[in-house]
Write a protein that holds these residues in place. Structure first.
Motif, PDB file in Angstrom:
ATOM      1  N   SER A  12       0.856  -1.187   0.000  1.00  0.00           N
ATOM      2  CA  SER A  12       0.000   0.000   0.000  1.00  0.00           C
ATOM      3  C   SER A  12       0.894   1.239   0.000  1.00  0.00           C
ATOM      4  O   SER A  12       2.082   1.160   0.326  1.00  0.00           O
ATOM      5  CB  SER A  12      -0.927   0.001   1.215  1.00  0.00           C
ATOM      6  N   ILE A  13       0.298   2.370  -0.380  1.00  0.00           N
ATOM      7  CA  ILE A  13       1.042   3.629  -0.388  1.00  0.00           C
ATOM      8  C   ILE A  13       0.486   4.465   0.748  1.00  0.00           C
ATOM      9  O   ILE A  13      -0.721   4.718   0.791  1.00  0.00           O
ATOM     10  CB  ILE A  13       0.858   4.366  -1.730  1.00  0.00           C
ATOM     11  N   LYS A  21       0.418  10.649  -3.068  1.00  0.00           N
ATOM     12  CA  LYS A  21       0.122   9.204  -3.173  1.00  0.00           C
ATOM     13  C   LYS A  21      -0.587   8.871  -4.483  1.00  0.00           C
ATOM     14  O   LYS A  21      -0.194   7.966  -5.199  1.00  0.00           O
ATOM     15  CB  LYS A  21      -0.807   8.769  -2.022  1.00  0.00           C
ATOM     16  N   SER A  22      -1.679   9.613  -4.767  1.00  0.00           N
ATOM     17  CA  SER A  22      -2.493   9.269  -5.942  1.00  0.00           C
ATOM     18  C   SER A  22      -1.730   9.521  -7.245  1.00  0.00           C
ATOM     19  O   SER A  22      -1.866   8.766  -8.205  1.00  0.00           O
ATOM     20  CB  SER A  22      -3.804  10.063  -5.930  1.00  0.00           C
ATOM     21  N   SER A  25       0.584   6.667  -7.732  1.00  0.00           N
ATOM     22  CA  SER A  25      -0.178   5.501  -8.230  1.00  0.00           C
ATOM     23  C   SER A  25      -0.401   5.626  -9.737  1.00  0.00           C
ATOM     24  O   SER A  25      -0.253   4.652 -10.481  1.00  0.00           O
ATOM     25  CB  SER A  25      -1.547   5.411  -7.539  1.00  0.00           C
ATOM     26  N   ASP A  26      -0.755   6.846 -10.196  1.00  0.00           N
ATOM     27  CA  ASP A  26      -0.965   7.083 -11.637  1.00  0.00           C
ATOM     28  C   ASP A  26       0.275   6.683 -12.434  1.00  0.00           C
ATOM     29  O   ASP A  26       0.198   6.007 -13.456  1.00  0.00           O
ATOM     30  CB  ASP A  26      -1.238   8.579 -11.909  1.00  0.00           C
ATOM     31  N   ILE A  29       0.871   2.933 -12.579  1.00  0.00           N
ATOM     32  CA  ILE A  29      -0.064   2.287 -13.524  1.00  0.00           C
ATOM     33  C   ILE A  29       0.413   2.531 -14.960  1.00  0.00           C
ATOM     34  O   ILE A  29       0.423   1.626 -15.797  1.00  0.00           O
ATOM     35  CB  ILE A  29      -1.498   2.841 -13.328  1.00  0.00           C
ATOM     36  N   LEU A  45      -7.290   6.633  -9.848  1.00  0.00           N
ATOM     37  CA  LEU A  45      -7.954   5.788  -8.846  1.00  0.00           C
ATOM     38  C   LEU A  45      -8.982   6.557  -8.016  1.00  0.00           C
ATOM     39  O   LEU A  45      -9.782   5.953  -7.317  1.00  0.00           O
ATOM     40  CB  LEU A  45      -6.913   5.154  -7.909  1.00  0.00           C
ATOM     41  N   THR A  57      -8.101  11.724  -1.376  1.00  0.00           N
ATOM     42  CA  THR A  57      -8.610  10.365  -1.543  1.00  0.00           C
ATOM     43  C   THR A  57      -9.521  10.067  -0.368  1.00  0.00           C
ATOM     44  O   THR A  57      -9.166  10.330   0.775  1.00  0.00           O
ATOM     45  CB  THR A  57      -7.443   9.358  -1.587  1.00  0.00           C
ATOM     46  N   THR A  62      -7.803  -0.252  -5.104  1.00  0.00           N
ATOM     47  CA  THR A  62      -6.783  -1.268  -5.360  1.00  0.00           C
ATOM     48  C   THR A  62      -6.621  -1.495  -6.873  1.00  0.00           C
ATOM     49  O   THR A  62      -7.569  -1.314  -7.623  1.00  0.00           O
ATOM     50  CB  THR A  62      -7.147  -2.590  -4.655  1.00  0.00           C
ATOM     51  N   LEU A  79      -1.462  -3.084  -5.809  1.00  0.00           N
ATOM     52  CA  LEU A  79      -1.209  -1.776  -5.191  1.00  0.00           C
ATOM     53  C   LEU A  79      -2.487  -1.242  -4.557  1.00  0.00           C
ATOM     54  O   LEU A  79      -3.560  -1.332  -5.148  1.00  0.00           O
ATOM     55  CB  LEU A  79      -0.696  -0.811  -6.271  1.00  0.00           C
ATOM     56  N   ASP A  81      -3.987   2.304  -2.979  1.00  0.00           N
ATOM     57  CA  ASP A  81      -3.815   3.744  -2.730  1.00  0.00           C
ATOM     58  C   ASP A  81      -4.725   4.092  -1.563  1.00  0.00           C
ATOM     59  O   ASP A  81      -5.915   3.810  -1.597  1.00  0.00           O
ATOM     60  CB  ASP A  81      -4.220   4.521  -3.993  1.00  0.00           C
TER      61      ASP A  81
END
Length: 601
Positions: A12-13, A21-22, A25-26, A29, A45, A57, A62, A79, A81
């Motif tokens: 997890s982040i 964080k988000s 994640s981008d 991906i 996400l 968020t 996930t 992953l 977020d």
């Protein structure tokens, strides 16, 4: 084809709000080819409109990524977020339980903040391997070496190998993926054992019904299987199994260490209790998983429709929101001033604000919210104890022996120059200092504070006294008895139950005076004079008066006898007196919210 356990990584982040964080994640991906360039959007996400607008968020999300590592092997990365805000800490705890490792994202210019500490300690409690990542190194103010040292000093984890990256430009993203594969441990599990899976999350889909997010620990989960939820004691047949890539993709089975979703014709999210253990109906596992603590509502407020005719629409809207948010509770209530509505429980003020905004935006409802209040424990003289959610329902003071209120442990990180202002703010809110230590040029202050002093506008005040630099995190500690009294606000001699509150006796007068002064500015003048009073029992502690609108009734008198004017003025006076007796005062919605956000400045 099943993926061997050694080639799976669940992580997890975690980070403070706005540390990236988000965005990270981008980039992950994008780097692993989860979505094409055309399909990519910012914060891919964060799928709620409100999450994108506010840049926060709310729901943990996930995604499963296929990554070809530098050693030529292909790994499956799951992953998660997570949110950074303290109100959604329960989302973080659930995500961490489903993973073996965490990426700790720290802003290379801001450094360690209060929520960074809270989230990383949660990860450590879950025995996570932690990979520190310094984000935003492209900023001119970035100081990676200083922040590295700060992570070691404050959190106590080795940051010598912290990865430098910029989620915005994409620099260092390949190193982050490589670190996930090389530094985080693979999951453990046994394919041959009876099925044991953790129910991580559940949400409502209008086409599929309830979608359940699961993490398989042992055994194999297949479509068509009959599964049993051990705590709930119910059986369901699995319809479909899939993973998020981040688009929903159906798969034949989920093996040990894998995270995916199932649908099983479950009608309500309440039937899929988060933290439950899912097992095979025919071949059950011997022991259930410990599960999660139930999310406790800490702030309560009444939500009423502005137009009484909208009550049924509000009931339907709240029911639909509850489908997706099990942490939000509600029950029906009535108010003399506002009619029928609901008493709702939230995890904090941001949660309250988000739910209110979603109700007005997604369901087009005009709402009035009453004063947020916390849950008090009232000890009665006959020895029994009751929980009080609404200050307007306080029993007769003669029957009360004690009133206990919830207290929190607040952790505040602030630059040195604002320390005096922060301490003064905490002292003004009846805070008791626990500890004060220094981390470089920043002070770490820990205070015990009563929760009802925090729910109004503590966070706003903290940000204003520290020019936005202080960060704040809290955890509920327990209940303490205090000298609390019920303060009522009377408008035109009528009590407004939506504004009644429990306050500490020492602060009642200042609070009352602030409230009536604010209300005087917010209630527009009527044709008659309106007294606004704050009262404790039968004693008035503060008063302000909204002047009457005055029509010049003598305008048509040119000269003549003075008694003509007198007669007209007396007639007007008698009319205003009668009006004040029968007139109805309109209190605007803004008045309720603004009156509560006041502070004795």
């Amino acid at each position: 084809m099943t993926t061997p356990l050694s080639h799976i990584r669940n992580f997890s982040i975690v980070a403070h709000i706005d540390h990236g964080k988000s965005t990270l994640s981008d980039r992950l991906i994008q780097e692993t080819g989860g979505l094409t360039k055309r399909e990519m959007t910012e914060q891919v996400l964060d799928n709620m409109e409100i999450e994108r607008e506010r840049g926060i968020t709310i729901k943990a999300q996930t995604v499963r990524l296929d990554y070809k590592a530098r050693d030529g092997e292909t790994y499956v990365l799951n992953l998660m977020d997570t949110p950074g805000h303290v109100d959604f800490a329960y989302e973080v705890s659930r995500s961490l339980a489903a993973c073996e490792g965490s990426i700790l994202v720290v802003d290379a210019s801001q450094g360690v903040e209060a929520q960074t500490l809270a989230n990383v300690y949660q990860a450590i409690d879950n025995d996570h391997e932690i990979v520190p990542v310094l984000n935003k190194i492209d900023l001119p103010a970035a100081e990676p070496e200083r922040i590295r040292q700060q992570i070691e000093d404050v959190i106590g984890i080795d940051a010598s190998e912290a990865i430098l990256c910029s989620a915005k430009t994409g620099e260092g993203i390949a190193d982050v993926l490589e670190a996930v594969v090389t530094r985080l441990p693979p999951p453990k599990g046994d394919r041959e054992a009876p099925l044991k899976a953790l129910l991580v999350d559940a949400w409502y889909d209008p086409y599929l019904g309830v979608v359940v997010l699961v993490r398989v620990l042992d055994g194999v989960l297949k479509a068509g299987m009959k599964v049993r939820m051990m705590n709930a004691g119910v059986t369901h047949q699995v319809d479909r199994i899939g993973v998020f890539k981040p688009k929903q993709t159906e798969v034949a089975e989920l093996g040990p260490g894998e995270i995916g979703y199932i649908t099983a014709q479950i009608k309500q999210v309440a039937d899929a209790a988060v933290g439950d253990t899912i097992t095979d109906e025919k071949r059950q596992t011997a022991t259930a998983l410990p599960g999660f603590r139930v999310a406790q509502s800490v702030v309560f407020c009444g939500l009423f429709p502005v137009d009484a005719a909208d009550f049924e629409d509000l009931r339907a809207a709240i029911g639909r929101l509850r489908l997706n948010d099990a942490s939000f509770t509600y029950e029906m209530e009535t108010s003399a001033a506002l009619g029928f509505g609901f008493r709702c429980g939230f995890l904090g003020l941001l949660h309250l604000e988000i739910i209110q905004e979603r109700l007005s935006r997604e369901f087009d409802l005009d709402l009035i919210a009453t004063a947020p209040s916390v849950v008090y424990k009232i000890g009665l003289i006959d020895g029994s104890e009751i929980e009080l959610h609404n200050p307007a329902d306080l029993p007769d003071p003669v029957k009360i022996a004690t009133i206990a209120e919830p207290w929190i442990k607040a952790t505040i990180l602030t630059p040195d120059e604002y320390l005096g202002s922060v301490i003064k703010l905490c002292q003004d809110r009846r805070g008791e200092q626990r500890e004060l230590s220094y981390v470089g040029t920043r002070a770490l202050v820990v205070y015990d504070l009563p929760l009802n002093e925090v729910v109004f506008d503590f966070y706003d005040r903290l940000k204003s006294v520290s020019k936005g630099y202080a960060s704040f995190d809290y955890a509920i500690e327990g209940y303490r008895t205090g000298d609390l009294v019920k303060m009522s606000i009377l408008v035109n001699a009528e009590p407004v139950d939506a504004l009644s509150m429990l306050v500490h006796r020492d602060r009642a007068e200042a609070r009352g005076r602030g409230m009536v002064e604010k209300m005087k500015d917010l209630i527009s003048p009527h044709m008659f004079q309106i007294p606004i009073q704050a009262a404790i029992g039968g004693r008035i502690i503060a008063r302000e008066t909204v002047r009457a609108l005055r029509k010049d009734v003598t305008a048509k008198c040119y000269g003549g006898d003075a008694s003509r004017k007198r007669k007209l003025l007396d007639k007007q006076k008698a009319g205003k007196k009668r009006m004040r007796q029968f007139g109805k005062v309109e209190i605007p919605q803004e008045a309720f919210i603004a009156a509560l956000k006041m502070d004795a400045d």
